[in-house]
Design a protein around this motif. Structure first.
Motif, PDB file in Angstrom:
ATOM      1  N   SER A 169     -15.101  71.587 -42.261  1.00 50.83           N
ATOM      2  CA  SER A 169     -14.704  70.836 -43.446  1.00 50.83           C
ATOM      3  C   SER A 169     -15.441  71.355 -44.691  1.00 50.83           C
ATOM      4  O   SER A 169     -14.831  71.533 -45.757  1.00 50.83           O
ATOM      5  N   ALA A 170     -16.722  71.633 -44.553  1.00 59.34           N
ATOM      6  CA  ALA A 170     -17.493  72.149 -45.694  1.00 59.34           C
ATOM      7  C   ALA A 170     -16.921  73.486 -46.166  1.00 59.34           C
ATOM      8  O   ALA A 170     -16.865  73.765 -47.367  1.00 59.34           O
ATOM      9  N   ALA A 171     -16.463  74.309 -45.226  1.00 55.82           N
ATOM     10  CA  ALA A 171     -15.974  75.647 -45.593  1.00 55.82           C
ATOM     11  C   ALA A 171     -14.540  75.619 -46.121  1.00 55.82           C
ATOM     12  O   ALA A 171     -14.210  76.314 -47.083  1.00 55.82           O
ATOM     13  N   PRO A 237     -19.160  81.557 -51.786  1.00 51.76           N
ATOM     14  CA  PRO A 237     -20.084  81.944 -52.860  1.00 51.76           C
ATOM     15  C   PRO A 237     -19.634  83.250 -53.514  1.00 51.76           C
ATOM     16  O   PRO A 237     -18.794  83.974 -52.969  1.00 51.76           O
ATOM     17  N   GLY A 238     -20.179  83.552 -54.662  1.00 57.37           N
ATOM     18  CA  GLY A 238     -19.954  84.844 -55.325  1.00 57.37           C
ATOM     19  C   GLY A 238     -18.600  84.943 -55.972  1.00 57.37           C
ATOM     20  O   GLY A 238     -17.987  83.932 -56.325  1.00 57.37           O
ATOM     21  N   PRO A 239     -18.079  86.161 -56.130  1.00 54.91           N
ATOM     22  CA  PRO A 239     -16.840  86.371 -56.877  1.00 54.91           C
ATOM     23  C   PRO A 239     -15.645  85.653 -56.253  1.00 54.91           C
ATOM     24  O   PRO A 239     -14.689  85.322 -56.940  1.00 54.91           O
ATOM     25  N   ALA A 240     -15.717  85.396 -54.933  1.00 56.27           N
ATOM     26  CA  ALA A 240     -14.597  84.691 -54.295  1.00 56.27           C
ATOM     27  C   ALA A 240     -14.761  83.179 -54.393  1.00 56.27           C
ATOM     28  O   ALA A 240     -14.034  82.426 -53.744  1.00 56.27           O
ATOM     29  N   GLY A 241     -15.706  82.706 -55.215  1.00 53.60           N
ATOM     30  CA  GLY A 241     -15.934  81.273 -55.391  1.00 53.60           C
ATOM     31  C   GLY A 241     -14.744  80.558 -56.008  1.00 53.60           C
ATOM     32  O   GLY A 241     -14.749  79.343 -56.149  1.00 53.60           O
ATOM     33  N   PHE A 247     -11.290  82.396 -44.793  1.00 55.86           N
ATOM     34  CA  PHE A 247     -12.565  82.096 -44.129  1.00 55.86           C
ATOM     35  C   PHE A 247     -12.578  82.850 -42.794  1.00 55.86           C
ATOM     36  O   PHE A 247     -11.842  82.490 -41.853  1.00 55.86           O
ATOM     37  N   ALA A 248     -13.389  83.912 -42.750  1.00 56.13           N
ATOM     38  CA  ALA A 248     -13.316  84.862 -41.629  1.00 56.13           C
ATOM     39  C   ALA A 248     -13.475  84.214 -40.247  1.00 56.13           C
ATOM     40  O   ALA A 248     -12.689  84.523 -39.333  1.00 56.13           O
ATOM     41  N   PRO A 249     -14.431  83.294 -40.043  1.00 56.02           N
ATOM     42  CA  PRO A 249     -14.554  82.717 -38.694  1.00 56.02           C
ATOM     43  C   PRO A 249     -13.289  81.957 -38.267  1.00 56.02           C
ATOM     44  O   PRO A 249     -12.905  81.975 -37.092  1.00 56.02           O
ATOM     45  N   ALA A 250     -12.619  81.316 -39.226  1.00 55.88           N
ATOM     46  CA  ALA A 250     -11.385  80.579 -38.888  1.00 55.88           C
ATOM     47  C   ALA A 250     -10.258  81.558 -38.568  1.00 55.88           C
ATOM     48  O   ALA A 250      -9.464  81.330 -37.645  1.00 55.88           O
TER      49      ALA A 250
END
Ligand code: XUL
Length: 566
Positions: A169-171, A237-241, A247-250
């Protein structure tokens, strides 16, 4: 004098597809048209635009080809209305004057384009209906849609792979939901690897699918509808903020073992785009077949709920909309995102720097109508009279009315009604019928406040609530809403907020493209675009009463939900 540019908003919803044409100078609605799948395309044999199968009808799909035929039929109706000089506003219109088009798609559904389909899209022939020339463009004939609830195992696996529900959920903005696209894709990637997943070069959402038809090329997913996939990185975080990254793990968890990169390539390896992005020009199919302008621009499509937020005119953090129908939905515009266990945080479709909170409550009008029928014989005048007999706070009486299993808060497969007296004692019925009337309303609006705060809404910063849906015609109900939040409640005469919002977003995206920079949505919308009426003002001191009541409400709700979940 040259005609004012027009903006076209399309809405590809569960039951049909709609068009709203607005005048760019005034934002007034010039024309509307609609196609209903069940009635207009009966050969697809859908009910409510869907096919349900499997145990408890949990597998729910729509025929992808039906959406193709519906889009042609809708444009044919628009062109026919233009030719006959008729319009819903009485003013004639020309499709050639449409400067930009955008759209709204039912959220979460997915379309599987087969390898080689990009060329078919690029070479669309204006002489042949879409349904005929794209009949062979898909690796799967049916599209899973939001009403599907067959992916419980995939949800559990996704949460486990991403460090638990709270971490997911946070991601991504939401814990794993069965209808969310990532879990739908995971099921197909695992069970139909050879027959579908490996034969498929692109997976679109309903929104980006329809947009691809207008562009004649694969359209990227926008960040707002992308927030309904469980695959997006909401606050990377960063430029993709800006929420444009996956989201790579998903991705890895939903790829059926094919790997995250393989799934990213199918979703669009470059990631998502903000919803105000102009993606290119309208393809020749619509120019030659329906007389649209070759200069017409195509703005990214988004989900139906994000488009409704735009169509209801939410403009800045602190704006809230509440839609009260069979189910109740609340949208908030928020400066910050704090996704939680219940509810969703999406990127804001009209402001890439902020967020949209969304809460869906399954038990809406039916629970209110049940109380009205039982205690007032269905007479809403009597209902309002009883409501007025008790002051805000209901002298401590609290009720939870989950006549069917609730999703916010989730009660699993169980539903039920529970009442508590002022001493927190569970009671079967209140002594005073007026307590029941007040409890069914206060309970719902307190839940909206509680869960809204749970995903980052700051009640003290809420400045107004825009109410829509059937129950928004009832001033007594709106008074309780105003009192719980301590702000005025406004209503709006316009309907079809999703297709209207898509038209507004076409106008907004076009303004941004012409300016070569982001233009704030309220500046792009013509003044007075939406005529609100103030329907309720908060009573002095009421909001503070509810603020004090909230911790106790939360405690009782938790106790009752725990008992339902076993
Ligand atoms: C939202 C949802 C539905 C669909 C169809 O999460 O599932 O509202 O967007 O309208």
């Amino acid at each position: 004098m040259a005609a004012a540019p027009l903006y076209l908003g399309l809405d590809s919803s569960t039951q049909g597809v709609k068009a709203t044409v607005v005048d760019g100078a005034t934002a007034a609605v010039v024309h509307r048209a609609a196609v209903n799948y069940d009635a207009d395309l009966p050969h697809f044999r859908t009910r409510g635009g869907m096919h349900a199968s499997g145990p408890q009808g949990a597998v729910v799909t729509s025929p992808t080809g039906m959406w193709l035929e519906a889009l042609d039929l809708l444009f044919a109706r628009l062109a026919g209305d233009e030719a006959s000089g008729t319009s819903t506003s009485g003013a004639p219109f020309r499709l050639r004057d449409v400067a930009a088009v955008s759209g709204s798609g039912q959220q979460h559904g997915s379309v599987y384009w087969r390898t080689g389909a990009a060329r078919m899209l690029r070479e669309l022939d204006p002489a042949v209906p879409l349904g005929n020339q794209l009949a062979d463009a898909f690796a799967r004939r049916d599209s899973p849609i939001w009403a599907d609830s067959s992916t419980g195992a995939e949800c559990a696996a996704l949460e486990a792979a991403c460090g638990g529900a709270a971490a997911l959920s946070a991601a991504t903005g939401s814990r794993a939901y069965e209808r969310f696209t990532g879990n739908q894709i995971a099921k197909i990637a695992a069970r139909e690897r050879a027959s579908c997943f490996d034969r498929c070069e692109r997976i679109s959402l309903v929104s980006s699918f329809m947009c691809s038809l207008l562009l004649g090329a694969y359209a990227p997913v926008d960040t707002s509808d992308g927030s309904g996939t469980n695959l997006n990185h909401l606050t990377a975080p960063g430029p993709a903020g800006d929420g444009t990254a996956w989201f790579a793990p998903a991705l890895a968890a939903c790829s059926g073992g094919a790997g995250g990169d393989a799934l990213a390539a199918k979703l669009g390896a470059a990631g998502m785009v903000p919803a105000h992005t102009t993606l290119g020009g309208l393809c020749n199919y619509f120019v030659y077949r329906y007389g649209m302008s070759p200069a017409c621009r195509v703005v990214a499509w988004s989900g139906d709920n994000p488009c409704s937020l735009a169509g209801l005119g939410l403009q800045q953090a602190g704006d809230v909309a509440v839609s009260m129908g069979t189910s109740d939905t609340m949208f908030t515009m928020m400066a910050n995102a704090t996704p939680g266990a219940d509810g969703h945080v999406l990127r804001n479709p009209v402001d890439p720097a902020s967020f949209m909170g969304m809460l869906c409550f399954k038990n809406g009008s039916l629970a209110r109508e049940d109380v009205s029928n039982r205690l007032c014989g269905g007479d809403w005048g009597k209902f309002a009279q009883l409501l007025g007999e008790r002051a805000p706070g209901n002298a401590g009486a609290v009720g939870f009315y989950y006549t069917s299993p609730e999703i916010t808060p989730t009660t699993g497969a169980q539903g039920g009604v529970q009442r508590y007296d002022a001493a927190d004692t569970p009671v079967d019925a209140f002594d005073d019928p007026a307590a029941e009337v007040r409890a069914v309303l206060e309970g719902k609006f307190l839940a909206m406040r509680l869960f809204g705060e749970g995903i980052g809404m700051e009640t003290a910063s809420v400045r107004r609530i825009i109410a829509t849906g059937g129950a928004s015609n009832n001033p007594a109900i709106l008074q309780v809403l105003a009192d719980v939040f301590g702000v005025p409640v406004l209503t709006l005469a316009q309907s079809d907020s999703a297709s209207l919002g898509a038209a507004f977003r076409a106008l907004h995206g076009h303004a941004c493209e012409q300016a070569g920079a982001f233009v704030p949505f309220p500046e792009a919308l013509p003044a007075g675009a939406l005529a609100y009426t103030e329907a309720a003002r908060p009573a002095e001191g009421a909001c503070a009463v509810y603020g004090k009541m909230l911790p106790r409400f939360r405690r009782l709700q938790e106790a009752y939900v725990k008992s339902l979940l076993g």
